[in-house]
Design a protein around this motif. Sequence first.
Motif, PDB file in Angstrom:
ATOM      1  N   ARG A  71      72.964 127.211  34.622  1.00  0.00           N
ATOM      2  CA  ARG A  71      73.082 126.102  35.576  1.00  0.00           C
ATOM      3  C   ARG A  71      73.552 124.845  34.841  1.00  0.00           C
ATOM      4  O   ARG A  71      74.585 124.856  34.223  1.00  0.00           O
ATOM      5  N   GLY A  72      72.788 123.769  34.914  1.00  0.00           N
ATOM      6  CA  GLY A  72      73.228 122.531  34.280  1.00  0.00           C
ATOM      7  C   GLY A  72      72.541 122.239  32.971  1.00  0.00           C
ATOM      8  O   GLY A  72      72.504 121.084  32.527  1.00  0.00           O
ATOM      9  N   ASN A  73      72.016 123.260  32.299  1.00  0.00           N
ATOM     10  CA  ASN A  73      71.253 123.073  31.062  1.00  0.00           C
ATOM     11  C   ASN A  73      72.165 123.336  29.863  1.00  0.00           C
ATOM     12  O   ASN A  73      72.485 124.484  29.550  1.00  0.00           O
ATOM     13  N   ALA A  74      72.573 122.274  29.163  1.00  0.00           N
ATOM     14  CA  ALA A  74      73.540 122.414  28.074  1.00  0.00           C
ATOM     15  C   ALA A  74      72.975 123.187  26.893  1.00  0.00           C
ATOM     16  O   ALA A  74      73.698 123.966  26.256  1.00  0.00           O
ATOM     17  N   SER A  75      71.704 122.994  26.559  1.00  0.00           N
ATOM     18  CA  SER A  75      71.131 123.730  25.417  1.00  0.00           C
ATOM     19  C   SER A  75      71.039 125.219  25.733  1.00  0.00           C
ATOM     20  O   SER A  75      71.297 126.067  24.877  1.00  0.00           O
ATOM     21  N   GLY A 108      72.505 123.154  41.293  1.00  0.00           N
ATOM     22  CA  GLY A 108      72.639 122.096  40.302  1.00  0.00           C
ATOM     23  C   GLY A 108      73.520 120.946  40.748  1.00  0.00           C
ATOM     24  O   GLY A 108      73.927 120.837  41.913  1.00  0.00           O
ATOM     25  N   TYR A 109      73.820 120.078  39.778  1.00  0.00           N
ATOM     26  CA  TYR A 109      74.576 118.860  40.029  1.00  0.00           C
ATOM     27  C   TYR A 109      75.898 118.905  39.283  1.00  0.00           C
ATOM     28  O   TYR A 109      75.990 119.465  38.189  1.00  0.00           O
ATOM     29  N   ARG A 110      76.900 118.291  39.859  1.00  0.00           N
ATOM     30  CA  ARG A 110      78.256 118.388  39.330  1.00  0.00           C
ATOM     31  C   ARG A 110      78.345 117.912  37.882  1.00  0.00           C
ATOM     32  O   ARG A 110      78.948 118.567  37.036  1.00  0.00           O
ATOM     33  N   GLY A 111      77.718 116.782  37.586  1.00  0.00           N
ATOM     34  CA  GLY A 111      77.811 116.224  36.233  1.00  0.00           C
ATOM     35  C   GLY A 111      77.167 117.117  35.190  1.00  0.00           C
ATOM     36  O   GLY A 111      77.766 117.427  34.149  1.00  0.00           O
ATOM     37  N   LEU A 142      80.861 121.691  42.635  1.00  0.00           N
ATOM     38  CA  LEU A 142      79.751 121.850  41.690  1.00  0.00           C
ATOM     39  C   LEU A 142      80.175 121.673  40.234  1.00  0.00           C
ATOM     40  O   LEU A 142      79.343 121.750  39.338  1.00  0.00           O
ATOM     41  N   TRP A 143      81.458 121.463  39.957  1.00  0.00           N
ATOM     42  CA  TRP A 143      81.929 121.216  38.604  1.00  0.00           C
ATOM     43  C   TRP A 143      83.227 120.414  38.657  1.00  0.00           C
ATOM     44  O   TRP A 143      83.902 120.362  39.691  1.00  0.00           O
ATOM     45  N   ASP A 144      83.545 119.776  37.563  1.00  0.00           N
ATOM     46  CA  ASP A 144      84.776 118.979  37.437  1.00  0.00           C
ATOM     47  C   ASP A 144      85.679 119.702  36.447  1.00  0.00           C
ATOM     48  O   ASP A 144      85.567 119.519  35.229  1.00  0.00           O
ATOM     49  N   PHE A 145      86.581 120.554  36.956  1.00  0.00           N
ATOM     50  CA  PHE A 145      87.378 121.353  36.044  1.00  0.00           C
ATOM     51  C   PHE A 145      88.349 120.517  35.225  1.00  0.00           C
ATOM     52  O   PHE A 145      88.640 120.852  34.070  1.00  0.00           O
ATOM     53  N   GLU A 146      88.860 119.439  35.783  1.00  0.00           N
ATOM     54  CA  GLU A 146      89.795 118.623  35.003  1.00  0.00           C
ATOM     55  C   GLU A 146      89.118 118.083  33.744  1.00  0.00           C
ATOM     56  O   GLU A 146      89.716 118.031  32.672  1.00  0.00           O
ATOM     57  N   GLU A 147      87.840 117.728  33.857  1.00  0.00           N
ATOM     58  CA  GLU A 147      87.086 117.264  32.692  1.00  0.00           C
ATOM     59  C   GLU A 147      86.794 118.427  31.738  1.00  0.00           C
ATOM     60  O   GLU A 147      86.859 118.277  30.517  1.00  0.00           O
ATOM     61  N   ILE A 148      86.481 119.584  32.304  1.00  0.00           N
ATOM     62  CA  ILE A 148      86.267 120.767  31.470  1.00  0.00           C
ATOM     63  C   ILE A 148      87.524 121.083  30.666  1.00  0.00           C
ATOM     64  O   ILE A 148      87.464 121.337  29.455  1.00  0.00           O
ATOM     65  N   HIS A 149      88.664 121.057  31.325  1.00  0.00           N
ATOM     66  CA  HIS A 149      89.925 121.334  30.629  1.00  0.00           C
ATOM     67  C   HIS A 149      90.212 120.275  29.559  1.00  0.00           C
ATOM     68  O   HIS A 149      90.645 120.612  28.444  1.00  0.00           O
ATOM     69  N   ARG A 150      89.965 119.019  29.895  1.00  0.00           N
ATOM     70  CA  ARG A 150      90.261 117.937  28.950  1.00  0.00           C
ATOM     71  C   ARG A 150      89.443 118.075  27.671  1.00  0.00           C
ATOM     72  O   ARG A 150      89.955 117.844  26.566  1.00  0.00           O
ATOM     73  N   GLN A 151      88.183 118.487  27.792  1.00  0.00           N
ATOM     74  CA  GLN A 151      87.303 118.530  26.622  1.00  0.00           C
ATOM     75  C   GLN A 151      87.324 119.869  25.880  1.00  0.00           C
ATOM     76  O   GLN A 151      86.867 119.941  24.729  1.00  0.00           O
TER      77      GLN A 151
END
Length: 480
Positions: A71-75, A108-111, A142-151
Motif C-alpha cells: 500500500r503506501g508504506n515505503a519501508s 491508501g492515499y495518492r501521495g 491512487l498514484w501519480d505516475f508522472e512523478e513515479i516516472h520522473r523519479q
Amino acid sequence: MTRPYVLDVSGYQPQARYYNFWATWKLRGVHGAIVKLSESTYYRNPYGAGQISAAQHEGMKVSGYHFSRFRGNASQAVAEANYAIATANTMGLPQGSVLVLDYEERLGYRGSNTQAAIAFLNTVKQAGFVPVFYSYSGMANLWDFEEIHRQTGAVMWIAAYPTMSGVTYPNYNYFPGISNFIGAWQFTDNFYGERIDGSVDLTGVFTTTAQEKITSGGNLDSVTFDNNGMQVSGWFASDKAQGKQYPYIILTTEQGKELSRVNVQIHDRPDVAKTFPDIPGGGKSGFTAVFPLTSEMVGKKLHVIFRYTDDPNGNGNYVDYTSVVDLTKSDAHLDGINTVVYTNKLRVSGWFATDYSLDDAYPFLILYDVDKKREVQRIQASQGKRPDVQKAYPDVYGAIDSGFTGEFNYDASLVGRNLQVIARYSNDEKGGEGQHVDYWFDPFNGPAMPVIDGKTETEILVHSFNANEIKDGLISLKFK
C-alpha cells in the motif's frame, strides 16, 4: 503494423513450464513472457523457475513481476523489493531484465502510494533490473505516475479491458492514453479465449531482445554444512562497486531482520571474467562466509546479501546482490527391510537428512500399523556416516550423519500386516517425543518369518539352547 504480444503467467498456469506451451503462443505472435515471481514477503511462484526456463528455451524475452501488498508504506515497499530481487536471482531471471511492480490494491492515499512505489522501483533499479510500473487505468487517482516516472525512469504497463470476452487482437479505439510513458498495454485477461492475460508491447520493453552490456551480476554458487556451521559461496561484481572497498555477506530473514554479517575477503574468479567481460572487477569477485547455525534459522528461507560498501561496518553507500537459502529441505531413503533369522528381528536401514533436525539431535525409528493407525514399536536408532548422501545433498543439514539402522522385535503376529517405518529426529533423548521431525516411508507388508531351508548347514556359538519339534519336521531353537 503488427506489434508483438506478451503473455504474463503465474502459479495459475503450471503448464507454462513446458516448451510446447510457449511454442503454441509463439505462433500467435507472442514474443515476450512476464512471469510472476513473488507476492508481498510471503509467497514465491512455485513454478516460476520452470516458466522462465521454458520461455527462454522458446526464444522469448523474459521479464518478472512482483504483486505488491505494501500500500503506501515505503519501508515495507523496500522489504518487498528485496524479496522480489532475491526471488528473481534465485529463479534465474537474468540480470538487466525487466522487474515489474504490480500495484493493484485499491486502498491508501495518492501521495503515500506514489512514494512507496518509487521506493520499490528504485530498489530494484539499484539491484540491476529495469523498473516497470503496472496498474489498472481505473486506479489512476491512487498514484501519480508522472512523478513515479520522473523519479525512477520506469515506464508504465497499463491494464484496461474493452471486453471480458475472448479476443485475439487489441481494439486500439479503447487504448487508455493516460500517460506519454506507456510501454505496454494489457488489453485482455482472456487471450484467445484461454483465460490468460495478453498484452501488446508498444515500445519493445518486453520483447526487444537486443542485449545491452551486462555490467552487474552475481550468483550464490553453493550452500554446505559442517561442524563450523553453514558455508555460503558465490560471486558478485558491479560497475556500481567503484569506491566501495568493504565486501560483506549479510544473512537476514525474508522480512529483513538481520541475523549475522561477515566482513569477507574476495578471491579470484577467472571464470566470471571470461563469462562476463563487461562487468568491472569480475575477475576478483568471489565471496565465501561461514555462519553459525541458530534455532532462528530452522525451517526458514533466508536472504543472503552480497554487498560492497564504503563503510567499514557494512552500511553507508552500498550495492547489493541478494539470493535465497532454503532451510526447509528434507530427503530420505529406506535402503533395506530384512527379517533376521536367529533373533526374530526386523532390521531396517537407510538415511534421513533434514534441515529441521538442527535442534532435534536424537534419532528414533517407529514401526507403525497403517490399518489400525497406531504405533507398534519405537526404538532408538543407531546413526552412521553417509558420505554418499552428503555428496548428493550437500545443502541439506546433517547429510553426513544421516545414516540409520535399527531392529524391531518381530513375530508371526506382524506377518502380512500393513506396516510403515517412520524415521524421527527429536529433542527428547529418552522417549522421542517433545519437538521432533518425521519422515514416513512407504507402507509395506510384514515379511514372512525366516525359516532355515533344511539343506544349508549353519554353525553358531551359543552358551545354552533348547529345542522343540513343532510339526512337519521343523524344530524351534531358543539359545543364548
